[in-house]
Design an enzyme around this catalytic site. Structure first.
Site, PDB file in Angstrom:
ATOM      1  N   GLY A  12      -0.594 -10.243  -5.056  1.00 28.56           N
ATOM      2  CA  GLY A  12      -1.079 -10.420  -3.677  1.00 28.56           C
ATOM      3  C   GLY A  12      -2.603 -10.430  -3.653  1.00 28.56           C
ATOM      4  O   GLY A  12      -3.240  -9.408  -3.900  1.00 28.56           O
ATOM      5  N   THR A  95       3.762  -7.580   4.458  1.00 30.75           N
ATOM      6  CA  THR A  95       5.021  -6.965   4.900  1.00 30.75           C
ATOM      7  C   THR A  95       5.146  -7.191   6.414  1.00 30.75           C
ATOM      8  O   THR A  95       5.063  -6.245   7.195  1.00 30.75           O
ATOM      9  CB  THR A  95       5.013  -5.453   4.578  1.00 30.75           C
ATOM     10  OG1 THR A  95       3.745  -4.893   4.988  1.00 30.75           O
ATOM     11  CG2 THR A  95       5.217  -5.170   3.116  1.00 30.75           C
ATOM     12  N   LEU A 172      -8.064   1.075   3.880  1.00 30.68           N
ATOM     13  CA  LEU A 172      -9.286   0.339   4.248  1.00 30.68           C
ATOM     14  C   LEU A 172      -9.114  -0.341   5.598  1.00 30.68           C
ATOM     15  O   LEU A 172      -8.010  -0.691   6.005  1.00 30.68           O
ATOM     16  CB  LEU A 172      -9.636  -0.705   3.179  1.00 30.68           C
ATOM     17  CG  LEU A 172      -8.725  -1.917   2.954  1.00 30.68           C
ATOM     18  CD1 LEU A 172      -8.959  -3.023   3.973  1.00 30.68           C
ATOM     19  CD2 LEU A 172      -8.936  -2.460   1.581  1.00 30.68           C
ATOM     20  N   ALA A 173     -10.222  -0.509   6.294  1.00 31.87           N
ATOM     21  CA  ALA A 173     -10.215  -1.288   7.536  1.00 31.87           C
ATOM     22  C   ALA A 173     -11.017  -2.555   7.269  1.00 31.87           C
ATOM     23  O   ALA A 173     -11.998  -2.537   6.517  1.00 31.87           O
ATOM     24  CB  ALA A 173     -10.845  -0.490   8.680  1.00 31.87           C
ATOM     25  N   LYS A 225       1.173   6.764   5.700  1.00 32.98           N
ATOM     26  CA  LYS A 225       0.449   5.523   6.015  1.00 32.98           C
ATOM     27  C   LYS A 225       0.864   5.000   7.396  1.00 32.98           C
ATOM     28  O   LYS A 225       0.016   4.663   8.223  1.00 32.98           O
ATOM     29  CB  LYS A 225       0.741   4.479   4.923  1.00 32.98           C
ATOM     30  CG  LYS A 225       0.227   3.090   5.213  1.00 32.98           C
ATOM     31  CD  LYS A 225      -1.286   3.003   5.287  1.00 32.98           C
ATOM     32  CE  LYS A 225      -1.728   1.722   5.930  1.00 32.98           C
ATOM     33  NZ  LYS A 225      -3.169   1.602   6.087  1.00 32.98           N
ATOM     34  N   ALA A 230      -0.311   4.588  13.276  1.00 31.14           N
ATOM     35  CA  ALA A 230       0.223   4.834  14.620  1.00 31.14           C
ATOM     36  C   ALA A 230      -0.741   5.730  15.408  1.00 31.14           C
ATOM     37  O   ALA A 230      -1.011   5.480  16.580  1.00 31.14           O
ATOM     38  CB  ALA A 230       1.604   5.483  14.520  1.00 31.14           C
ATOM     39  N   CYS A 281      -1.947  -5.172  11.225  1.00 31.24           N
ATOM     40  CA  CYS A 281      -1.115  -4.019  10.859  1.00 31.24           C
ATOM     41  C   CYS A 281      -0.656  -3.102  11.982  1.00 31.24           C
ATOM     42  O   CYS A 281       0.499  -2.672  11.972  1.00 31.24           O
ATOM     43  CB  CYS A 281      -1.828  -3.211   9.793  1.00 31.24           C
ATOM     44  SG  CYS A 281      -2.002  -4.161   8.282  1.00 31.24           S
TER      45      CYS A 281
HETATM   46  P1  NAD Z   1      -2.276 -10.939   3.100  1.00 26.88           P
HETATM   47  O1  NAD Z   1      -1.294 -11.758   3.819  1.00 26.88           O
HETATM   48  O2  NAD Z   1      -3.739 -11.152   3.332  1.00 26.88           O
HETATM   49  O3  NAD Z   1      -2.023 -11.101   1.526  1.00 26.88           O
HETATM   50  C1  NAD Z   1      -0.782 -10.975   0.914  1.00 26.88           C
HETATM   51  C2  NAD Z   1      -0.701 -11.988  -0.226  1.00 26.88           C
HETATM   52  O4  NAD Z   1       0.500 -11.754  -0.977  1.00 26.88           O
HETATM   53  C3  NAD Z   1      -0.612 -13.442   0.240  1.00 26.88           C
HETATM   54  O5  NAD Z   1      -1.718 -14.168  -0.285  1.00 26.88           O
HETATM   55  C4  NAD Z   1       0.732 -13.948  -0.331  1.00 26.88           C
HETATM   56  O6  NAD Z   1       0.675 -15.291  -0.778  1.00 26.88           O
HETATM   57  C5  NAD Z   1       0.946 -13.004  -1.501  1.00 26.88           C
HETATM   58  N1  NAD Z   1       2.335 -12.896  -1.942  1.00 26.88           N
HETATM   59  C6  NAD Z   1       3.435 -12.659  -1.184  1.00 26.88           C
HETATM   60  N2  NAD Z   1       4.530 -12.569  -1.978  1.00 26.88           N
HETATM   61  C7  NAD Z   1       4.109 -12.761  -3.251  1.00 26.88           C
HETATM   62  C8  NAD Z   1       4.773 -12.769  -4.509  1.00 26.88           C
HETATM   63  N3  NAD Z   1       6.091 -12.534  -4.607  1.00 26.88           N
HETATM   64  N4  NAD Z   1       4.039 -13.020  -5.611  1.00 26.88           N
HETATM   65  C9  NAD Z   1       2.709 -13.245  -5.532  1.00 26.88           C
HETATM   66  N5  NAD Z   1       2.024 -13.230  -4.370  1.00 26.88           N
HETATM   67  C10 NAD Z   1       2.716 -12.985  -3.240  1.00 26.88           C
HETATM   68  O7  NAD Z   1      -1.908  -9.419   3.384  1.00 26.88           O
HETATM   69  P2  NAD Z   1      -2.903  -8.169   3.431  1.00 26.88           P
HETATM   70  O8  NAD Z   1      -3.618  -8.130   4.724  1.00 26.88           O
HETATM   71  O9  NAD Z   1      -3.678  -8.123   2.163  1.00 26.88           O
HETATM   72  O10 NAD Z   1      -1.857  -6.958   3.466  1.00 26.88           O
HETATM   73  C11 NAD Z   1      -1.066  -6.639   2.346  1.00 26.88           C
HETATM   74  C12 NAD Z   1      -0.381  -5.318   2.598  1.00 26.88           C
HETATM   75  O11 NAD Z   1      -1.355  -4.281   2.719  1.00 26.88           O
HETATM   76  C13 NAD Z   1       0.452  -5.271   3.870  1.00 26.88           C
HETATM   77  O12 NAD Z   1       1.581  -4.473   3.647  1.00 26.88           O
HETATM   78  C14 NAD Z   1      -0.463  -4.583   4.862  1.00 26.88           C
HETATM   79  O13 NAD Z   1       0.274  -3.880   5.849  1.00 26.88           O
HETATM   80  C15 NAD Z   1      -1.208  -3.609   3.985  1.00 26.88           C
HETATM   81  N6  NAD Z   1      -2.549  -3.258   4.449  1.00 26.88           N
HETATM   82  C16 NAD Z   1      -3.362  -4.209   4.989  1.00 26.88           C
HETATM   83  C17 NAD Z   1      -4.654  -3.872   5.375  1.00 26.88           C
HETATM   84  C18 NAD Z   1      -5.591  -4.881   5.970  1.00 26.88           C
HETATM   85  O14 NAD Z   1      -6.655  -4.478   6.433  1.00 26.88           O
HETATM   86  N7  NAD Z   1      -5.278  -6.161   5.992  1.00 26.88           N
HETATM   87  C19 NAD Z   1      -5.117  -2.565   5.173  1.00 26.88           C
HETATM   88  C20 NAD Z   1      -4.250  -1.625   4.611  1.00 26.88           C
HETATM   89  C21 NAD Z   1      -2.970  -1.984   4.240  1.00 26.88           C
HETATM   90  C1  UGA Z   2      -6.631  -0.431  10.498  1.00 32.96           C
HETATM   91  C2  UGA Z   2      -6.932   1.011  10.073  1.00 32.96           C
HETATM   92  O1  UGA Z   2      -8.172   1.407  10.657  1.00 32.96           O
HETATM   93  C3  UGA Z   2      -6.999   1.131   8.565  1.00 32.96           C
HETATM   94  O2  UGA Z   2      -7.169   2.497   8.190  1.00 32.96           O
HETATM   95  C4  UGA Z   2      -5.705   0.604   7.963  1.00 32.96           C
HETATM   96  O3  UGA Z   2      -5.785   0.645   6.548  1.00 32.96           O
HETATM   97  C5  UGA Z   2      -5.498  -0.832   8.421  1.00 32.96           C
HETATM   98  O4  UGA Z   2      -5.443  -0.877   9.862  1.00 32.96           O
HETATM   99  C6  UGA Z   2      -4.198  -1.422   7.955  1.00 32.96           C
HETATM  100  O5  UGA Z   2      -3.288  -0.723   7.590  1.00 32.96           O
HETATM  101  O6  UGA Z   2      -4.171  -2.642   8.024  1.00 32.96           O
HETATM  102  P1  UGA Z   2      -8.054  -2.649  10.793  1.00 32.96           P
HETATM  103  O7  UGA Z   2      -6.871  -3.115  11.552  1.00 32.96           O
HETATM  104  O8  UGA Z   2      -8.597  -3.513   9.729  1.00 32.96           O
HETATM  105  O9  UGA Z   2      -7.736  -1.234  10.104  1.00 32.96           O
HETATM  106  O10 UGA Z   2      -9.260  -2.360  11.800  1.00 32.96           O
HETATM  107  P2  UGA Z   2      -9.562  -1.178  12.845  1.00 32.96           P
HETATM  108  O11 UGA Z   2     -10.976  -0.828  12.736  1.00 32.96           O
HETATM  109  O12 UGA Z   2      -8.602  -0.086  12.738  1.00 32.96           O
HETATM  110  O13 UGA Z   2      -9.358  -1.921  14.236  1.00 32.96           O
HETATM  111  C7  UGA Z   2      -8.077  -2.305  14.681  1.00 32.96           C
HETATM  112  C8  UGA Z   2      -8.172  -2.818  16.103  1.00 32.96           C
HETATM  113  O14 UGA Z   2      -8.451  -1.751  17.009  1.00 32.96           O
HETATM  114  C9  UGA Z   2      -9.294  -3.832  16.318  1.00 32.96           C
HETATM  115  O15 UGA Z   2      -8.854  -4.856  17.162  1.00 32.96           O
HETATM  116  C10 UGA Z   2     -10.399  -3.027  16.966  1.00 32.96           C
HETATM  117  O16 UGA Z   2     -11.253  -3.796  17.761  1.00 32.96           O
HETATM  118  C11 UGA Z   2      -9.586  -2.059  17.796  1.00 32.96           C
HETATM  119  N1  UGA Z   2     -10.321  -0.818  18.090  1.00 32.96           N
HETATM  120  C12 UGA Z   2     -10.633   0.046  17.099  1.00 32.96           C
HETATM  121  C13 UGA Z   2     -10.688  -0.545  19.402  1.00 32.96           C
HETATM  122  O17 UGA Z   2     -10.410  -1.329  20.328  1.00 32.96           O
HETATM  123  N2  UGA Z   2     -11.362   0.614  19.657  1.00 32.96           N
HETATM  124  C14 UGA Z   2     -11.683   1.500  18.682  1.00 32.96           C
HETATM  125  O18 UGA Z   2     -12.298   2.550  19.004  1.00 32.96           O
HETATM  126  C15 UGA Z   2     -11.318   1.208  17.369  1.00 32.96           C
END
Ligand code: NAD
Ligand code: UGA
Length: 477
Positions: A12, A95, A172-173, A225, A230, A281
Site C-alpha cells: 500500500g 479499508t 498520523l494526521a 485506534k 472516534a 477515516c
Molecule cells: P490509500 O487509499 O491512500 O492507499 C492504500 C493503497 O493500498 C492504494 O494505493 C491501493 O492501491 C493499495 N492496495 C490495496 N490493496 C492492495 C494489495 N492487495 N496489494 C497492493 N496494494 C494494494 O489509503 P491510506 O489513506 O494510506 O490509508 C491506509 C490505511 O491506513 C487505512 O486503513 C486508513 O484507515 C489508515 N490510516 C489512514 C490515515 C490517513 O491519514 N490517510 C492515517 C492513519 C491510518
Molecule cells: C485523523 C487523526 O487526527 C489522526 O490521528 C488519524 O491517524 C487519522 O485521522 C486517520 O486515522 O486517518 P486526519 O483525518 O488526517 O487525521 O486529519 P485531522 O487533523 O484529524 O482532521 C480531520 C477533520 O477534522 C478535518 O476535516 C479537519 O478540518 C477537522 N477538524 C479538526 C476540525 O474541524 N476542527 C478541529 O479542531 C480539528
C-alpha cells in the site's frame, strides 16, 4: 532470541504507506525499505524524477524522498519478490466502508486486507513478521492469522515458512504527517510474540524514545485506534454543535473554545469549529465502530457514536441553508466562489471533504461554482462531485456548473458570494478590500474556517458571516 530485520516491505503506497516508509528509511539507513502497490500509476508517480508530481502532498515529504529514494527506499509493483525478500511486512492498504452486502454502509471492507494477507501467505519466505498498519475492526488480526496459518498447512515445499502478526496502527494526521511520524505522540504495538514486538520496537527506537512506545495485547491495539479517531471526531462534532448555539445567542465560538479548552482536563486541541470533519477515516472508522457495537448487541453504544456523524452531516447542510437564505433564498445561476476544497489545509486529499457535500448542495440549488484550491486538481474536484451526486437528484451537469479559478481575482469576478471551506494559510493574506470590488453587490463572504478578522477591514463593501459568531453579519460600507 532476537529477530534480525534487514528488509521491510509495505503493501500500500498511499497516504500512510508512502510517508511512513519514507520516515523509517530516513531514520534507519541500515534497512532496505520497499513500498509496493498494485496501482502502477501511483508507483510511477512515487518514482517520478519531478518531486512535485508525488501522489501525496505533505510538507517535508519531498526532501525525505530526495534523500532516500533508490538508496534504501524503493517503490515497486513487484509484490511477490518484495514480500519474499522481506523479514517484516506492513499492511497499509485502504479499508473503506462496505458499499454492498452484509454490513453495507457501516462495516469495513476487508477485501484489500485479505488479498494482502493472501499475497504474504503465498510469497513469504522463512519467518515473516506481519504488521497491521491499516485501521481495521477489532479482531481482524484473527482473520490475517487464519489466512497465514492455512498457508502453512501442507506446505511441504517450504516447511520453514512461519509468521507472527502484530498490530501497530498509525496515528498520523494528513498535512502534518511527516512531523507526526518523526515526533509521534505514541507508537502503539499490540501482539503476543515478544521477539516480534522487540523487532518492531528496535526499528522505532532509532528515533522514538522508549517511554512513548506502548505495548498492549493485540485487541487493545486494534480497538485503541478506532477509539482515538472516534474521540477526535466527537470533539469536532461537540464544538460544531455549540457553534450553532453561539450564532443564536450572541456568543463567539472561538472565545467559548478558548475558555473551555484552557481547562487542562479538557485541553485546547480539536476544538476548532468548522464546516464539519472530513478525511478518509473519521466517518468510516466511526461507522465501523457502530457496526462492531451492534454486532455485540451494544445498540445504545452504537447509537451514541452514530450521533457524532449525524451532527457532522447536519453542520454541513445547515451551512448550505444559511448561505442560500442570505442570498435572498436562491442561488440559481449565481456565481459562488469556493475557497478551498481539500478536507483540511496542507494536503491534496479531498476524501470526505465537507466541500463535497456543501458544493453539491449548492449545485443542486442551481449555483455556478468557481473553485480555488492551492493543491487540489480540477479533475479530482470534478470526480468527487460527480461520484457524490445521487443520480436520481442529479439535476445538473457537474462540469457545466463548476470551474477552477486560477486566481482570487478570477474567483471573485462577478460572484455574489465567496465561501471559505479550507483553512489554507495563504487565504489569510487575501486583500478583501481589493477582491470585493470585483464581486456583484450585495456581496457576501461566508467564513467557515475562522480565516477573516473583520476588524481588519478598512474600506470594503462586504457582508461577512463567520461560523459560530453570534454578533455575525458584519456589513462594512
Ligand atoms: P490509500 O487509499 O491512500 O492507499 C492504500 C493503497 O493500498 C492504494 O494505493 C491501493 O492501491 C493499495 N492496495 C490495496 N490493496 C492492495 C494489495 N492487495 N496489494 C497492493 N496494494 C494494494 O489509503 P491510506 O489513506 O494510506 O490509508 C491506509 C490505511 O491506513 C487505512 O486503513 C486508513 O484507515 C489508515 N490510516 C489512514 C490515515 C490517513 O491519514 N490517510 C492515517 C492513519 C491510518
Ligand atoms: C485523523 C487523526 O487526527 C489522526 O490521528 C488519524 O491517524 C487519522 O485521522 C486517520 O486515522 O486517518 P486526519 O483525518 O488526517 O487525521 O486529519 P485531522 O487533523 O484529524 O482532521 C480531520 C477533520 O477534522 C478535518 O476535516 C479537519 O478540518 C477537522 N477538524 C479538526 C476540525 O474541524 N476542527 C478541529 O479542531 C480539528
Amino acid at each position: 532470541m532476537s529477530v534480525e530485520v534487514k528488509t521491510i516491505c509495505c503493501i500500500g503506497a498511499g497516504y500512510v504507506g508512502g510517508p511512513t516508509m519514507a520516515v523509517i528509511a530516513d531514520k534507519c539507513k541500515y534497512l532496505k525499505v520497499i513500498v509496493v502497490d498494485l496501482n502502477k500509476v501511483k508507483i510511477d508517480s512515487w518514482n517520478n524524477a519531478d518531486l512535485t508530481k508525488l501522489p501525496v502532498y505533505e510538507p517535508g515529504l519531498k526532501d525525505l524522498i530526495k534523500r532516500c529514494r533508490n538508496k534504501n527506499l524503493f517503490f515497486s509493483t513487484k509484490i511477490q519478490e518484495s514480500i519474499a525478500e522481506s523479514d517484516m511486512v506492513f499492511i497499509s492498504v485502504n479499508t473503506p466502508t462496505k458499499q454492498s452486502g452484509l454490513g453495507a454502509g457501516e462495516a469495513s471492507n476487508l477485501k484489500y486486507i485479505e488479498s494482502s494477507a493472501r499475497s504474504i501467505a503465498e510469497y513469504a519466505v522463512g519467518h515473516t513478521i506481519v504488521v497491521e498498519k491499516s485501521t481495521i475492526p477489532v479482531k481482524t488480526a484473527e482473520v490475517i492469522k487464519n489466512i497465514l496459518i492455512s498457508s502453512q498447512k501442507g506446505l511441504e515445499k517450504n516447511p520453514s515458512k512461519s509468521f507472527t502478526v502484530l498490530s501497530s496502527p498509525e496515528f498520523l494526521a494528513e498535512g502534518t504527517a511527516i512531523d507526526d511520524l518523526i515526533n509521534p505522540s505514541r507508537v502503539l504495538i499490540g501482539g503476543e510474540s515478544k521477539t516480534s514486538i522487540d523487532a518492531l520496537v528496535n526499528i522505532y527506537k532509532n528515533w522514538v524514545s522508549e517511554e512513548k512506545i506502548i505495548k498492549t495485547n493485540i485487541w487493545s491495539s486494534e480497538l485503541s485506534k478506532l477509539t482515538a479517531n472516534a474521540f477526535l471526531a466527537q470533539r469536532v462534532s461537540s464544538i460544531n454543535s455549540i457553534s450553532a448555539l453561539c450564532e443564536k445567542t450572541g456568543a463567539d465560538i472561538s472565545e467559548v473554545a478558548k475558555a473551555v479548552g484552557m481547562d487542562y482536563r479538557i485541553g485546547k486541541h480539536f476544538l476548532k469549529s468548522g464546516p464539519g470533519f472530513g478525511g478518509s477515516c473519521f466517518k468510516k472508522d466511526i461507522l465501523n465502530l457502530v457496526y462492531i457495537c451492534k454486532l455485540y448487541g451494544l445498540n445504545e453504544v452504537a447509537n451514541y457514536w452514530k450521533e457524532v456523524l449525524e451532527i457532522n452531516n447536519w453542520q454541513q447542510n445547515r451551512l448550505t441553508n444559511i448561505i442560500v437564505k442570505k442570498l435572498f433564498g436562491t442561488v440559481t445561476n449565481k456565481k459562488i466562489g469556493i475557497l478551498g476544497f481539500a478536507f483540511k489545509a496542507n494536503t491534496n486529499d479531498t476524501r470526505e471533504s465537507p466541500a463535497i457535500n456543501i458544493c453539491s448542495n449548492l449545485l443542486l440549488e442551481g449555483a455556478k461554482l468557481s473553485i480555488f484550491d492551492p493543491k487540489v486538481k480540477f479533475q479530482e474536484i470534478s470526480d468527487s462531485l460527480e461520484n457524490f451526486n445521487n443520480p436520481e437528484n442529479n439535476s445538473f451537469k457537474t462540469n457545466d456548473s463548476i470551474s477552477m479559478a486560477s486566481s482570487y481575482e478570477q474567483l471573485a469576478n462577478g460572484s455574489d458570494a465567496i465561501i471559505i471551506l479550507t483553512e489554507w494559510d495563504e487565504f489569510k493574506a487575501i486583500e478583501w478590500s481589493r477582491i470585493s470590488k470585483l464581486m456583484r453587490k450585495p456581496s457576501w463572504i461566508f467564513d467557515c474556517r475562522d480565516i477573516i478578522d473583520p476588524n481588519h477591514f478598512v474600506e470594503s463593501d462586504l457582508n461577512i458571516w463567520k461560523l459560530g459568531c453570534g454578533s455575525n453579519i458584519k456589513i462594512i460600507k
